[in-house]
Design an enzyme around this catalytic site. Structure first.
Site, short mmCIF file in Angstrom:
data_model
loop_
_atom_site.label_atom_id
_atom_site.label_comp_id
_atom_site.label_asym_id
_atom_site.label_seq_id
_atom_site.Cartn_x
_atom_site.Cartn_y
_atom_site.Cartn_z
N PRO A 163 50.54 6.63 72.94
CA PRO A 163 49.87 6.86 74.20
C PRO A 163 50.62 7.66 75.24
CG PRO A 163 50.68 4.58 74.01
CD PRO A 163 51.36 5.42 73.02
N GLU A 164 50.30 8.91 75.36
CA GLU A 164 50.64 9.68 76.55
C GLU A 164 49.32 9.91 77.28
OE1 GLU A 164 53.35 12.99 75.86
OE2 GLU A 164 53.95 12.13 73.95
#
Length: 295
Positions: free
Chosen positions: A2-3
């Site tokens: 998750p960015e």
DNA sequence: CGGGACTCCTGCCAGC
DNA sequence: TGCTGGCAGGAGTCCC
């Protein structure tokens, strides 16, 4: 996973299932994630209607009609899976996360399972438990310690060459490290920093302050800001990047990892010059780059 | 204030 | 085949 693009993809995937719906049941594993669960977390969600989903940097927020807002961070391995109420649990995912459509027993890494009023089920799964949830009055969101000191959104109006010139001026550390600092710009992680620096032709080892010696915008900063925006927008359009697991709430993989120019490509020929992509360690984390194309 | 080292946790993969 | 070490998309804390 998750960015920023992955969190945006997850939020867009959850939106049509959650927005406007009431939470009739919330169950937590009770296992401590990065932080302890807020006092009475499940009970405070139950009965609440989801008014809106929002994203700030790598954080997702759910505004409830109870006046409270859920804050969620996916850490390194957090992911959401949705089973629409009218649909059977997908076979492959059911085997992995649940023991069957009728039982729907949580798997060992499921930490939150919501049931909405239309029987939609939403599971948060996080093997490494670096993610977390918090809950607060909506008006206190901006003061939450996780959000209070974040820099501008890279896709928002505040992320400009002039802003970056001020933010980087005088910083002696590497530009790569500065871009990972969420107080400089909020939402970038290791993948997209490597990719953006490659596109901008900037060496990750270059001193951050050296790009903005006068505190005024430069051609390099223009390229950097443009590259960051482009790489994020392309990644969002591709549904984010999927490395070890699925990023999207329906179980499908994101596609942007197909487009990595340097990330994870140590030794492979640079698409610009053909020389091998290099891997170095900065701040304890891998950096991938081309020392010929990035100066 | 800046920045590096270390920490939390599990899974996976390369190499022996 | 089976073990071991290293590494992984994040970010807070401690220490200099």
């Amino acid at each position: 996973m998750p960015e920023l693009p992955e969190v945006e993809t997850v939020m867009r995937g959850l939106e049509p299932h959650m927005t406007g719906r009431r939470i009739i049941s919330a169950r937590i594993s009770g296992k401590r994630l990065r932080h302890s669960w807020p006092e009475g977390f499940a009970a405070r969600l139950e009965g609440g209607r989801v008014e809106r989903l929002r994203r700030r940097a790598k954080y997702m927020l759910w505004d409830l009609d109870t006046g409270e807002t859920v804050l969620c961070h996916l850490g390194m391995s957090g992911r959401f899976t949705v089973w629409p109420g009218t649909q059977d649990v997908p076979e492959a995912l059911g085997a992995f996360y649940f023991h069957g459509p009728s039982e729907r027993e949580p798997g060992p890494h499921d930490h939150l399972i919501l049931t909405l009023e239309d029987q939609t089920r939403i599971a948060y799964t996080d093997p490494r438990r670096f993610g977390f949830f918090d809950l607060m009055a909506r008006e206190d969101v901006g003061n939450h310690p996780a959000l209070a000191r974040l820099g501008p959104e890279p896709l928002g109006p505040g992320f400009t060459p002039a802003y970056m010139a001020r933010a980087l001026r005088g910083r002696r550390g590497a530009v790569k490290t500065a871009l990972l600092d969420q107080a400089v710009v909020a939402g970038l992680g290791n993948i997209y920093v490597c990719e953006a620096l490659f596109r901008a032709g900037i060496s990750p080892r270059r001193q951050a302050g050296g790009i903005a010696p006068s505190g005024r915008p430069t051609a390099r900063l223009e390229r950097l800001v443009t590259a960051v925006r482009e790489v994020l927008l392309e990644a969002i359009a591709a549904g984010g990047s999927t490395l070890r697991d699925h990023a999207r709430v329906n179980g499908e993989a994101g596609g942007f990892q197909q487009h990595f120019a340097v990330y994870g490509r140590e030794g492979e020929p640079c698409e610009g010059c053909g020389r091998p992509v290099q891997r170095i360690v900065q701040g304890g984390r891998s950096t991938f780059f081309c020392s010929h194309c990035q100066k």
